[in-house]
Motif scaffolding. Structure first.
Motif, PDB file in Angstrom:
ATOM      1  N   CYS A 277       0.464  -1.266  -0.044  1.00 10.95           N
ATOM      2  CA  CYS A 277       0.082   0.407   0.222  1.00 10.95           C
ATOM      3  C   CYS A 277       0.412   1.242  -0.316  1.00 10.95           C
ATOM      4  O   CYS A 277       0.457   2.371  -0.031  1.00 10.95           O
ATOM      5  CB  CYS A 277      -1.059   0.256   1.161  1.00 10.95           C
ATOM      6  SG  CYS A 277      -0.107   0.060   2.603  1.00 10.95           S
ATOM      7  N   GLY A 278       2.129   1.031   0.619  1.00  6.18           N
ATOM      8  CA  GLY A 278       2.877   2.189   0.490  1.00  6.18           C
ATOM      9  C   GLY A 278       2.907   2.460   1.639  1.00  6.18           C
ATOM     10  O   GLY A 278       3.732   3.543   1.857  1.00  6.18           O
ATOM     11  N   SER A 279       2.238   2.466   2.946  1.00  6.22           N
ATOM     12  CA  SER A 279       2.627   2.522   4.081  1.00  6.22           C
ATOM     13  C   SER A 279       3.846   2.888   4.497  1.00  6.22           C
ATOM     14  O   SER A 279       4.894   3.094   5.649  1.00  6.22           O
ATOM     15  CB  SER A 279       1.394   2.587   5.044  1.00  6.22           C
ATOM     16  OG  SER A 279       1.591   0.766   5.436  1.00  6.22           O
ATOM     17  N   LEU A 280       4.759   1.407   4.718  1.00  6.18           N
ATOM     18  CA  LEU A 280       6.106   1.320   4.753  1.00  6.18           C
ATOM     19  C   LEU A 280       7.015   2.774   4.552  1.00  6.18           C
ATOM     20  O   LEU A 280       7.869   3.132   5.974  1.00  6.18           O
ATOM     21  CB  LEU A 280       6.724   0.492   4.486  1.00  6.18           C
ATOM     22  CG  LEU A 280       5.372  -1.022   4.893  1.00  6.18           C
ATOM     23  CD1 LEU A 280       6.755  -2.233   4.589  1.00  6.18           C
ATOM     24  CD2 LEU A 280       6.165  -1.456   6.967  1.00  6.18           C
ATOM     25  N   PRO A 281       7.484   2.924   3.432  1.00  5.77           N
ATOM     26  CA  PRO A 281       8.403   3.614   3.003  1.00  5.77           C
ATOM     27  C   PRO A 281       7.615   5.438   3.850  1.00  5.77           C
ATOM     28  O   PRO A 281       8.673   6.071   4.277  1.00  5.77           O
ATOM     29  CB  PRO A 281       8.598   3.283   1.200  1.00  5.77           C
ATOM     30  CG  PRO A 281       7.447   2.687   1.243  1.00  5.77           C
ATOM     31  CD  PRO A 281       6.997   1.831   2.441  1.00  5.77           C
ATOM     32  N   GLN A 282       6.140   5.371   3.393  1.00  3.94           N
ATOM     33  CA  GLN A 282       5.388   6.679   4.051  1.00  3.94           C
ATOM     34  C   GLN A 282       6.562   6.436   5.482  1.00  3.94           C
ATOM     35  O   GLN A 282       6.690   7.817   5.804  1.00  3.94           O
ATOM     36  CB  GLN A 282       4.101   6.326   4.194  1.00  3.94           C
ATOM     37  CG  GLN A 282       3.510   7.902   4.053  1.00  3.94           C
ATOM     38  CD  GLN A 282       3.462   9.030   3.301  1.00  3.94           C
ATOM     39  OE1 GLN A 282       3.891   8.628   2.092  1.00  3.94           O
ATOM     40  NE2 GLN A 282       3.410   9.925   3.598  1.00  3.94           N
ATOM     41  N   HIS A 283       6.141   6.099   6.627  1.00  4.35           N
ATOM     42  CA  HIS A 283       6.799   6.770   7.926  1.00  4.35           C
ATOM     43  C   HIS A 283       7.787   5.865   8.030  1.00  4.35           C
ATOM     44  O   HIS A 283       8.692   6.594   8.951  1.00  4.35           O
ATOM     45  CB  HIS A 283       5.592   5.080   8.444  1.00  4.35           C
ATOM     46  CG  HIS A 283       4.135   5.220   8.294  1.00  4.35           C
ATOM     47  ND1 HIS A 283       3.081   4.205   8.355  1.00  4.35           N
ATOM     48  CD2 HIS A 283       3.551   6.487   8.235  1.00  4.35           C
ATOM     49  CE1 HIS A 283       2.138   5.288   8.291  1.00  4.35           C
ATOM     50  NE2 HIS A 283       1.941   6.321   8.268  1.00  4.35           N
ATOM     51  N   LEU A 284       8.284   5.569   7.631  1.00  2.00           N
ATOM     52  CA  LEU A 284       9.901   6.097   6.762  1.00  2.00           C
ATOM     53  C   LEU A 284      10.756   6.898   6.323  1.00  2.00           C
ATOM     54  O   LEU A 284      12.024   7.411   6.332  1.00  2.00           O
ATOM     55  CB  LEU A 284      10.932   4.530   6.750  1.00  2.00           C
ATOM     56  CG  LEU A 284      10.383   3.246   7.586  1.00  2.00           C
ATOM     57  CD1 LEU A 284      10.919   2.171   6.535  1.00  2.00           C
ATOM     58  CD2 LEU A 284      11.614   3.628   8.828  1.00  2.00           C
ATOM     59  N   GLY A 285       9.669   8.205   6.396  1.00  2.34           N
ATOM     60  CA  GLY A 285      10.222   9.471   5.805  1.00  2.34           C
ATOM     61  C   GLY A 285      10.814   9.410   4.486  1.00  2.34           C
ATOM     62  O   GLY A 285      10.882  10.248   3.837  1.00  2.34           O
ATOM     63  N   ASP A 286      10.085   8.523   3.610  1.00  3.11           N
ATOM     64  CA  ASP A 286       9.979   8.612   2.007  1.00  3.11           C
ATOM     65  C   ASP A 286       9.214   8.495   1.384  1.00  3.11           C
ATOM     66  O   ASP A 286       8.852   7.933   0.701  1.00  3.11           O
ATOM     67  CB  ASP A 286      10.956   7.422   1.617  1.00  3.11           C
ATOM     68  CG  ASP A 286      11.786   7.264   0.565  1.00  3.11           C
ATOM     69  OD1 ASP A 286      11.302   8.661  -0.075  1.00  3.11           O
ATOM     70  OD2 ASP A 286      12.562   6.630   0.318  1.00  3.11           O
ATOM     71  N   ALA A 287       8.174   9.772   1.318  1.00  2.84           N
ATOM     72  CA  ALA A 287       7.043  10.351   0.663  1.00  2.84           C
ATOM     73  C   ALA A 287       7.623   9.467  -1.358  1.00  2.84           C
ATOM     74  O   ALA A 287       6.220   8.921  -1.889  1.00  2.84           O
ATOM     75  CB  ALA A 287       7.033  11.452   0.854  1.00  2.84           C
ATOM     76  N   GLU A 288       8.818  10.411  -1.337  1.00  3.21           N
ATOM     77  CA  GLU A 288       8.550   9.493  -3.469  1.00  3.21           C
ATOM     78  C   GLU A 288       8.178   8.242  -3.017  1.00  3.21           C
ATOM     79  O   GLU A 288       7.622   7.648  -4.632  1.00  3.21           O
ATOM     80  CB  GLU A 288      10.413   9.706  -3.190  1.00  3.21           C
ATOM     81  CG  GLU A 288       9.662  10.771  -4.454  1.00  3.21           C
ATOM     82  CD  GLU A 288      11.544  11.976  -4.865  1.00  3.21           C
ATOM     83  OE1 GLU A 288      12.214  11.032  -5.050  1.00  3.21           O
ATOM     84  OE2 GLU A 288      11.843  12.572  -3.411  1.00  3.21           O
ATOM     85  N   ALA A 289       8.873   7.172  -2.354  1.00  6.11           N
ATOM     86  CA  ALA A 289       9.025   5.934  -2.447  1.00  6.11           C
ATOM     87  C   ALA A 289       7.262   5.105  -2.230  1.00  6.11           C
ATOM     88  O   ALA A 289       7.358   4.800  -3.127  1.00  6.11           O
ATOM     89  CB  ALA A 289       9.438   5.154  -1.788  1.00  6.11           C
ATOM     90  N   ALA A 290       6.744   6.189  -1.789  1.00  7.10           N
ATOM     91  CA  ALA A 290       6.049   5.296  -1.142  1.00  7.10           C
ATOM     92  C   ALA A 290       4.738   5.736  -2.590  1.00  7.10           C
ATOM     93  O   ALA A 290       4.064   5.074  -2.855  1.00  7.10           O
ATOM     94  CB  ALA A 290       4.953   6.100  -0.538  1.00  7.10           C
ATOM     95  N   HIS A 291       4.890   6.926  -3.088  1.00  9.28           N
ATOM     96  CA  HIS A 291       3.795   7.447  -3.931  1.00  9.28           C
ATOM     97  C   HIS A 291       3.721   6.784  -5.448  1.00  9.28           C
ATOM     98  O   HIS A 291       2.922   5.883  -5.938  1.00  9.28           O
ATOM     99  CB  HIS A 291       4.412   8.894  -4.571  1.00  9.28           C
ATOM    100  CG  HIS A 291       3.906   9.967  -3.493  1.00  9.28           C
ATOM    101  ND1 HIS A 291       4.862  11.418  -3.990  1.00  9.28           N
ATOM    102  CD2 HIS A 291       3.511   9.282  -2.647  1.00  9.28           C
ATOM    103  CE1 HIS A 291       3.568  11.975  -2.814  1.00  9.28           C
ATOM    104  NE2 HIS A 291       3.604  11.119  -2.013  1.00  9.28           N
ATOM    105  N   VAL A 292       5.281   5.920  -5.611  1.00  6.72           N
ATOM    106  CA  VAL A 292       5.734   4.971  -6.626  1.00  6.72           C
ATOM    107  C   VAL A 292       4.642   3.743  -6.582  1.00  6.72           C
ATOM    108  O   VAL A 292       4.536   3.552  -7.485  1.00  6.72           O
ATOM    109  CB  VAL A 292       6.983   4.215  -6.388  1.00  6.72           C
ATOM    110  CG1 VAL A 292       7.040   3.163  -7.881  1.00  6.72           C
ATOM    111  CG2 VAL A 292       8.006   5.846  -7.145  1.00  6.72           C
TER     112      VAL A 292
END
Ligand SMILES: Cc1cc2nc3c(=O)[nH]c(=O)nc-3n(C[C@H](O)[C@H](O)[C@H](O)COP(=O)(O)OP(=O)(O)OC[C@H]3O[C@@H](n4cnc5c(N)ncnc54)[C@H](O)[C@@H]3O)c2cc1C
Ligand code: SF4
Ligand code: SF4
Lengths: 352, 412, 483
Positions: free
Chosen positions: B208-223
Motif C-alpha cells: 500500500c505504500g505505508s512502509l516507506p511513508q512512515h520511514l520518511g520517504d514519501a517519494e518511494a511511497a508515491h511510486v
C-alpha cells in the motif's frame, strides 16, 4: 462596628509596643482547652452579629463574637446548618472560639471539619493590621489560604474579626440505630460502612454499644436503615448533643481526658483506660492517668497525635510535639504574623 | 499555538499544512495521557505535545539534530493522540511532514541508513518478504531476531470462491500479509460471497505504500501508490463498488491516497476516488450484517475472545466498536481488555527499529489481552497479529476476526 | 549552564536525567498558558524524593531558582521556567502506592495523573472526587499546588478537602510530612497553606488522598434555556430549594455550538444557554431531588429538559463539557480563559456586564463555567497574529476580573495566579496582605528560590501598576502608604 475594630486594632498595637501579651476570648466555653492562658483579656463578645446571610448562596458571614446559638437559630430558620456540627461545651460559645480551636462535632468525618467550611476571614495580626483573606465565595485560590491557617491556630496568629462559611441544607430526616458489638467489630464495621454510599452522619462506640446516625431524605434514610439493621433509638438527638458537648457522664469527672486522633482503621489501642470512640474510629477519647511519653509514642506509631483535652497536668505540653522541621516553620509563621509574640502566647504549646 | 514558520518552508504545501495543524494545538496536554511512549518514559519529549513542539521549532527555523530525530523515531504513529485531542489536531499528518524534513536535515548514520533502506525496499515487494529475511543476516543483530520471531506458522489459504455475483469489490493484497496469512483475504472472499458480493484480488497491485511513508520517504511511497491505482483502475471503471482492505494498517494508507497525491497532476483525481471507495473489511461486513446475522447464529456460540483493536483501526480509521459488535452478534463472548487504546508495539517497522520499547508495549498488551482468560485473541491487522504471536509462545492463538466469522459460517 | 551545579547534579546519581541543550529544553518553555514562555537553564526529571531533596539543596546553596512542573496543564503559567533556573519535572514520579480500601485512601506520587487515581480505586467502588476538566492528564502534585477544583466540587469539595497528607521538600532540601492519615494533625494547618501555594513553598513529593464511595445512583440532566438570565436564575433557585447537586455547569450558545461541532454531544442548537446538572447519592434521595430540580427548571422557563438514559449518554455529555475549552479553540486560533468567582446571586448581572464589555472591546467571548460555585470562565477569543489583539484580550480579561472583585468575589477560583494574574492581585489585596503572603513564603522558603516572581506580586510592582485595590466596590485606601 468600625469604631470597635478601630479600638481593637489600637489595643493590639499598644500591646505590641508595650510587649504585653493579650488573651483573646469570646464566651470562654473552651478556655479549658490548649496551653495555659496568659495576658490581658481581649474580649470579642461586643463584636457580634450576622453580617450577611443569603440562604441561596449557601454562604454566611458573621462577626467573631456572635454566639453560636444565634447563628444556628438563624440557619435553622432557613433549613440550613453549619455542616461541622460545632461543639459548644457551654452555651456561651461564640463562633470565633469555634474557629480558633478548630474543633468539630460528630458529623465531621462524613461532611467535613470546620476548616473545610471556612471560606474567608478578616483578622487583626500581631502588628495591629486589619487584614482580609479568602472571601465570601466557595472557590478562591488567590494568595495562600490564610483563612484555613487561622482555623485551629488558637488565636496565636491573629484576632479573628469576620468569618465567612459555606453552609449546607439541613437533612430533613434523621434516625439513629443502636448495635451491640465489641470495639474491634465496631471499628471494622464503621470503616466498611464509610466505604459504601450510605447516608451516615455520625458514629459512636462506648462500652459495647455502637450508635450510627443516618441523615437525609426520608426515603434514603429508610432504605439505609433496612440495609444496616440495628434497633432505632428514641430521643437520639440528646445523645449526640451530649456527646458533642461532652455532657455525657463519661466526660463529666475530673480525670485527665485525652483526645487521640488516629487513622480510622487503627485497631483497638488496648490502653487499659476507659474509652469513647467517635468519627468512624478516627477519634478516641480516653480518660485517666497515663504515661504521656509512652502514650504519645504509641499514638505517633499508628500515624496519629495525642492531645490532653481537659484536666490533667499541662506542664508536659497539651499538644503533640512537632518534628523539628515542622516546628521551625511554625516558629517562622508565628514571627511573621505576630513578631512580638503578644497574641495568645503559649496557647499552642507544641512548637515554641 | 502561535507559530512563525521559517522562510524556507512557509510557502510550501507542506509548510502551509503543518502550520494549520500547529495553529490548532492549544498545548493542553490531554494527548499525553494516552500516548504509549509517554506512558512508558514519562518524558514530555516522548509525548505528542513534546514532539509537536520539537517539530514546530524545526519549522520555525531552529537548528535540528538527531535528538529531535530520536524522539520522532520513538513515536509509533499509533495516532492515539488524535483520538484524545479535543482540538482535532491531525498529529499523523504533521509527523509525516516532520519526519521527512528531519530525514533531510539530519540524515542517518550508515548502519541506520542501510537498515531503513532495506526495510523500505525489501518488505514492500510481495514475495520478497522471505528474501528480506535472508538479506536480514547482514543487518544483525536486530533484524534477524525480530523478524524471525515474527514468522508464525504459515497458514495455507482456503478456497477463493469464483466471481459469480453482479456486485463486486476489490481487495488489497498487500506485501506482508500474503507471506504470513494468505487465508485472511480468502476468508473475506468467502464471507462476502455468502452475502452476494464477489471479491477480486488484482495480482499486479501490492504494498500500500505505508512502509516507506512512515520511514520518511514519501517519494518511494508515491511510486507504490501509483502502481496500485494503475492495477485497480480498469476494475473501478467497470463498477467495482469498493476497495476493501483487511489489514487496518494498510487501510489507513489507502484512505490517505487522495491526500498523498493531491498535488500530482495526473493521479490526484484517481487517488481521491480510490480513497473514497476505500472500506475496511469491518465496514463492509457491518453493512451486510442483516443478511449475515441469521447465517452466523445458525451454529453454536463459540468461545471467549479478547479483541485487540489495532491503532490503525481505532485511531487511524476511527472505527471503534464495529468489530466488537460483529463478534458479539455472532455469539462470541468478549473479555474485558484494559487500556485498549494503547498500541501493541508492532507499528509497522517499529518493532524492528525500536525493539526495546516495542517489547515493553507487547508485554503490557499481552498482559491486558489475556487478563480475562480468552480462548482466542482476535485482531484486524496482520502486523499486530504476528507481533502478538511472537510474544505469546503459542499460549493463546491469534486470529483475524474475519477468519473466525468464516469458520462460524462454514460450521453452520 | 552553571558548571558547579552540573557537577553537583552528577554526584547525586549518574542516571539523573538532566537536559541542558536548547533543542530539548524548548518544549518545556511553557505550560497551557502559551502566551508566555521562558527557556530554563536546565530541566531535570527526578525519580524520587531523595533526588528532589539533593537537587534542591544544591540549588539553594547556589541561589539558583527552581520551578516545578507537573503535567504542564496549568493555565496561569505557574510552571513556566525561570530563564536562569532549574526546571524540575515530576512526571516520572508517577508511582501509585497503596490503595487502602478499608481506610479509603490512596498513596500516590506527585506525577500520578488525576484520573489514574480513580482508575486504581475503581475496583473497590471508590473514586478520587476532585475532577478538573484536565483530569485525564493533570498531575496530583499539580492539583495540590493549584488546589484544583472540578465540575463535581460543589458537592465533593476542592483538592484541599480531599487530601489527607503530603510529603513536602523545602527549598533547603529538608523533607517533612504535613497532615496525617487521621482526620487532623497537630499544629497549624500547614496542609491548607501548601494546598494552592503554586509551587512557591515547597515541592510535593507524595500525596495521600481521600477516596469517596462511588454514589449508588446518578442522574444527569441537561436543561436548555431561551436566555442566559433564565439559566442563571435557575442555578440559584436549585440551591435555594435545598438541593446541592454534584455538579451544576452552564454553557452559552457559542460553547454549545463548538461542542456540538467537534464532539456531537447532541446539545440542542436552538438554546441560548444550557445547564448540565448532576444529582447523585442514595437512590431514593436522588429521586426526591430530581422532582424538585425539574420543578425549578420548569419554573425558570427551561425549553427542554433531558435526562441521560445510560452511563454512555452521561459520559458523552461530560466529555463534551470537559473538552469544551479545546473545542472552543476551533472558533478562533487563540483564546484566553478567565477564572473569577462571584457570589452566585450576581450571576445574571455580571454576565450581562461581560457581554457589554465584550461588545465595547469588539471581541468574541464565550462562557462555560461552574455555575454552582459561581466560578466563571469567560473565554476571550483573539488571533495572536493580529498585532495588538492579544494585549487587548488581556486588558479585557483584567477588567472582567476587576468586576469579580468589585462584587465581592475573587480573581481566581481554581486556576491560580501564576504569572497571569499578578496585576489583579494588586486589585484584590492591600499592601499589608500581600506583605503577609511574602512573609509566609519566607517562612517556608527563606532562600526565595522556589517559583520566584509568581503568585504574589512584589509591592513595588503593584505600586508601579498603580496598585488599584477595588475590593467590594471600595476604592484604594488613602491611609495605606504606597512606595
Ligand atoms: C483544558 C484544561 C482544562 C482545565 N480545567 C480545569 C478545571 O476544571 N479545574 C481546575 O482547577 N483546573 C483546570 N485546569 C488547570 C490545570 O489543569 C490544573 O491547574 C492542574 O492542577 C495543573 O496540574 P499540572 O500537573 O498540569 O501542573 P503544572 O501545570 O505542571 O503546574 C501547576 C503549578 O503547580 C506547581 N507544581 C506542580 N507540581 C508540583 C509539585 N509536585 N509540588 C509543588 N508544586 C508543583 C507548578 O510549579 C505550577 O506552579 C485546566 C487546564 C486545561 C489545559
Ligand atoms: S502517534 Fe502514538 S506514539 Fe506517536 S505521539 Fe501520538 S500517541 Fe504517542
Ligand atoms: S491534545 Fe491536542 S491540542 Fe492538546 S496538546 Fe495534544 S495535540 Fe495539542
Amino acid at each position: 462596628m468600625e469604631n470597635l475594630i478601630q479600638s481593637l486594632t489600637e489595643r493590639v498595637k499598644q500591646a505590641a509596643s508595650n510587649n504585653t501579651p493579650l488573651a483573646i476570648h469570646g464566651g470562654n466555653s473552651k478556655s479549658f482547652y490548649g496551653g495555659a492562658i496568659r495576658g490581658d483579656a481581649l474580649d470579642l463578645r461586643a463584636y457580634t452579629g450576622i453580617i450577611d446571610y443569603e440562604p441561596k448562596e449557601l454562604v454566611l458571614t458573621v462577626r467573631a463574637g456572635t454566639p453560636l446559638q444565634e447563628i444556628e437559630t438563624a440557619l435553622e430558620a432557613a433549613g440550613q446548618m453549619l455542616p461541622f456540627e460545632p461543639p459548644y461545651y457551654a452555651d456561651t460559645a461564640t463562633i470565633g472560639g469555634t474557629v480558633a480551636t478548630g474543633l468539630s462535632g460528630p458529623r465531621r468525618p462524613y461532611t467535613g471539619a470546620v476548616r473545610d467550611f471556612v471560606l474567608g476571614t478578616r483578622i487583626i495580626n500581631g502588628k495591629g493590621e486589619d487584614l482580609s483573606f479568602g472571601g465570601r465565595v466557595i472557590k478562591n485560590v488567590a494568595g495562600y489560604d490564610v483563612s484555613r491557617l487561622m482555623t485551629g491556630a488558637m488565636g496565636t496568629l491573629g484576632v479573628l474579626l469576620d468569618i465567612s462559611f459555606k453552609v449546607l441544607p439541613k437533612p430533613t430526616d434523621e434516625i439513629t440505630l443502636r448495635f451491640e458489638m465489641d470495639e474491634a467489630t465496631a471499628i471494622q464495621r464503621f470503616n466498611e460502612w464509610a466505604g459504601k454510599p450510605l447516608p451516615i452522619s455520625a458514629t459512636s462506640w462506648h462500652q459495647g454499644v455502637a450508635m450510627v446516625r443516618l441523615s437525609g431524605a426520608a426515603a434514603g434514610v429508610k432504605a439505609a436503615r433496612e440495609k444496616l439493621g440495628g434497633e432505632a433509638v428514641a430521643d437520639a438527638q440528646a445523645f449526640w448533643r451530649d456527646l458533642r458537648d461532652h455532657r455525657a457522664p463519661f466526660f463529666e469527672d475530673a480525670e485527665p481526658l485525652r483526645r487521640l486522633s488516629v487513622p480510622s482503621t487503627t485497631s483497638p489501642l488496648s490502653l487499659d483506660l476507659p474509652q469513647w470512640i467517635e468519627w468512624g474510629g478516627a477519634l478516641r477519647w480516653v480518660k485517666g492517668a497515663a504515661d504521656v511519653k509512652v502514650l504519645r509514642e504509641k499514638i505517633a506509631s499508628v500515624g496519629g497525635h495525642a492531645t490532653l483535652f481537659r484536666h490533667g497536668d499541662k506542664s508536659v505540653g497539651v499538644f503533640h510535639p512537632l518534628a523539628p522541621v515542622l516546628a521551625k516553620i511554625h516558629v517562622n509563621l508565628k514571627a511573621a504574623f505576630d513578631p512580638d509574640n503578644i497574641l495568645n502566647p503559649g496557647r499552642m504549646d507544641n512548637f515554641s | 499555538m502561535q507559530t512563525n514558520l521559517a522562510d524556507w518552508i512557509k510557502d510550501t504545501p507542506e509548510g502551509r499544512e503543518a502550520d494549520s495543524i500547529l495553529r490548532k494545538c492549544v498545548h493542553c496536554g490531554f494527548c499525553l495521557a494516552t500516548c504509549p511512549t509517554y506512558n512508558l518514559l514519562g518524558d514530555e519529549l516522548d509525548s505528542p505535545r513534546g514532539r509537536i513542539y520539537l517539530m514546530k521549532q524545526m519549522l520555525e527555523g531552529e537548528a535540528v539534530t538527531e535528538k529531535t530525530q530520536l524522539h520522532l523515531d520513538r513515536c509509533l504513529t499509533c495516532r492515539s493522540c488524535e483520538s484524545t485531542c479535543p482540538s482535532g489536531v491531525q498529529y499523523g499528518r504533521l509527523v509525516d511532514i516532520g519526519r521527512e524534513l528531519v530525514e533531510k536535515k539530519v540524515g542517518r548514520s550508515v548502519a541506520e541508513g542501510t537498515q531503513r533502506g532495506v526495510l523500505k525496499r525489501a518488505l514492500p515487494r510481495t514475495g520478497l518478504f522471505s528474501a528480506a529475511l535472508a538479506l536480514g543476516r547482514i543487518m544483525k543483530p536486530v533484524l534477524p531476531k525480530a523478524l524471525a520471531a515474527k514468522i508464525p506458522v504459515k497458514r495455507t489459504p482456503g478456497a477463493w470462491p469464483a466471481p459469480r455475483h453482479a456486485r463486486n469489490m476489490l481487495v488489497l493484497q498487500g506485501c506482508v500479509q500474503p507471506a504470513i496469512d494468505p487465508d485472511i483475504n480468502a476468508a473475506t472472499a468467502r464471507v462476502l460471497d455468502r452475502v452476494g458480493v464477489s471479491l477480486i484480488a488484482v495480482p499486479s497491485a501490492g504494498c500500500c505504500g505505508s512502509l516507506p511513508q512512515h520511514l520518511g520517504d514519501a517519494e518511494a511511497a508515491h511510486v507504490l501508490i501509483k502502481r496500485n491505482i494503475d492495477a485497480w483502475w480498469t476494475y473501478i471503471e467497470a463498477g467495482a463498488e469498493a476497495v476493501v482492505v483487511t489489514a487496518s494498517g494498510c487501510g489507513t494508507m489507502v484512505a490517505e491516497y487522495g491526500h498523498a497525491l493531491r498535488n500530482d497532476p495526473v493521479y490526484a483525481a484517481k487517488a481521491a476516488k480510490i480513497s473514497a471507495l476505500f472500506r475496511d473489511v469491518s465496514q463492509v461486513v457491518a453493512a451486510e450484517q442483516e443478511r449475515l446475522s441469521p447465517l452466523l447464529r445458525a451454529s453454536t456460540p463459540p468461545s471467549r475472545v479478547a479483541f485487540h483493536s489495532p491503532c490503525t483501526l481505532q485511531h487511524g480509521l476511527k472505527i471503534r466498536g464495529v468489530v466488537e459488535g460483529l463478534l458479539r452478534d455472532a455469539g462470541f463472548e468478549l473479555t474485558a481488555v484494559p487500556d485498549g487504546h494503547l498500541c501493541c508495539g508492532s507499528a509497522g517497522t517499529y518493532s524492528i527499529l525500536q525493539p526495546e520499547l516495542s517489547k515493553q508495549l507487547r508485554g503490557n498488551k499481552i498482559a491486558a489481552l489475556t487478563s480475562g482468560s480468552p480462548a482466542v485473541i482476535a485482531s484486524a491487522n496482520v502486523a499486530c497479529m504476528a507481533h502478538l504471536e511472537s510474544g505469546l509462545d503459542g499460549k493463546v492463538p491469534v486470529r483475524h476476526w474475519i477468519e473466525m466469522l468464516d469458520e462460524q459460517l462454514a460450521a453452520s | 549552564m552553571n558548571a558547579g551545579l552540573l557537577a553537583d547534579f552528577s554526584r547525586i546519581t549518574p542516571a539523573l536525567n538532566v537536559i541542558t541543550d536548547h533543542e530539548r529544553l524548548r518544549p518545556f518553555e511553557t505550560d497551557a498558558f502559551i502566551s508566555h514562555r521562558a527557556v530554563p537553564m536546565c530541566a531535570i526529571l527526578p525519580e524520587d524524593e531523595t533526588q528532589v531533596a539533593a537537587i534542591l539543596a544544591s540549588c539553594s546553596a547556589r541561589g539558583v531558582p527552581v520551578v516545578t512542573r507537573g503535567a504542564g496543564t496549568g493555565i496561569s503559567g505557574g510552571a513556566i521556567p525561570s530563564e536562569d533556573g532549574v526546571l524540575l519535572v515530576l512526571t516520572r514520579m508517577n508511582h501509585i502506592g497503596k490503595v487502602d480500601h478499608q481506610a479509603r485512601t490512596a498513596t500516590v506520587g506527585p506525577g500520578v495523573r488525576n484520573l489514574a487515581v480513580s482508575d486504581a480505586a475503581a475496583a473497590h467502588n471508590l473514586f478520587y472526587a476532585p475532577d478538573p476538566s484536565s483530569q485525564l492528564i493533570c498531575s496530583i502534585g499539580g492539583n495540590v499546588a493549584e488546589n484544583s477544583g472540578g465540575v463535581h466540587c460543589l458537592k465533593y469539595g476542592l483538592t484541599t478537602h480531599n487530601v489527607l497528607q503530603v510529603r513536602l521538600v523545602l527549598s533547603g532540601g529538608e523533607s517533612m510530612t504535613l497532615g496525617s492519615r487521621a482526620l487532623d494533625a497537630a499544629g497549624y494547618d500547614l496542609m491548607a497553606v501548601v494546598t494552592g501555594s503554586e509551587g512557591m513553598l515547597g515541592l510535593v513529593t507524595e500525596v495521600v488522598v481521600k477516596l469517596t464511595p462511588v454514589p449508588e445512583h446518578v442522574e444527569t440532566l441537561l436543561a436548555a434555556f431561551p436566555s442566559v438570565t433564565d439559566a442563571a436564575n435557575a442555578v440559584g433557585r436549585i440551591i435555594g430549594a435545598g438541593v446541592v447537586p454534584a455538579a451544576l455547569e452552564m454553557m452559552d450558545k457559542m460553547v454549545i455550538e463548538a461542542c456540538e461541532k467537534f464532539m456531537s454531544a447532541g446539545f440542542p442548537l436552538d438554546a441560548e444557554a444550557l445547564l448540565l446538572i448532576e444529582l447523585d447519592g442514595v437512590r431514593e434521595e436522588v429521586a426526591d431531588q430530581l422532582v424538585r430540580v425539574e420543578q425549578v427548571l420548569n419554573d425558570c422557563h427551561a425549553q427542554e429538559i433531558r435526562r441521560a438514559k445510560s452511563d454512555a449518554e452521561r459520559e458523552k455529555l461530560w466529555k463534551a463539557r470537559k473538552g469544551a475549552f479545546a473545542a472552543l479553540a476551533t472558533i478562533r486560533p487563540d483564546y484566553y480563559t478567565i477564572d473569577g468567582t462571584i457570589p452566585r446571586r450576581c450571576l445574571p448581572d455580571v454576565l450581562a456586564r461581560y457581554t457589554q464589555l465584550a461588545e465595547e472591546y469588539r471581541m468574541l467571548v464565550a462562557n462555560v463555567f461552574h455555575a454552582g460555585d459561581g466560578n466563571l470562565h469567560p473565554c476571550i477569543f483573539y488571533d495572536a497574529t493580529v498585532p495588538g489583539e492579544m494585549e487587548r484580550s488581556e486588558e479585557l480579561g483584567g477588567k472582567m476580573l476587576e468586576i469579580c472583585v468589585e462584587v465581592g468575589g475573587t480573581i481566581t477560583g481554581e486556576h491560580g495566579v501564576g504569572v497571569e494574574k499578578l496585576r489583579q492581585m494588586c486589585v484584590q489585596f492591600r499592601e499589608a496582605e500581600l506583605a503577609t503572603f511574602h512573609a509566609i513564603k519566607a517562612a517556608f522558603d527563606p532562600a526565595g528560590i522556589l517559583n520566584p516572581g509568581k503568585g504574589v506580586p512584589s509591592l513595588k510592582r503593584c505600586a508601579e501598576w498603580g496598585g488599584m485595590h477595588v475590593r467590594e466596590g471600595k476604592m484604594p485606601r488613602a491611609d495605606i502608604p504606597r512606595f
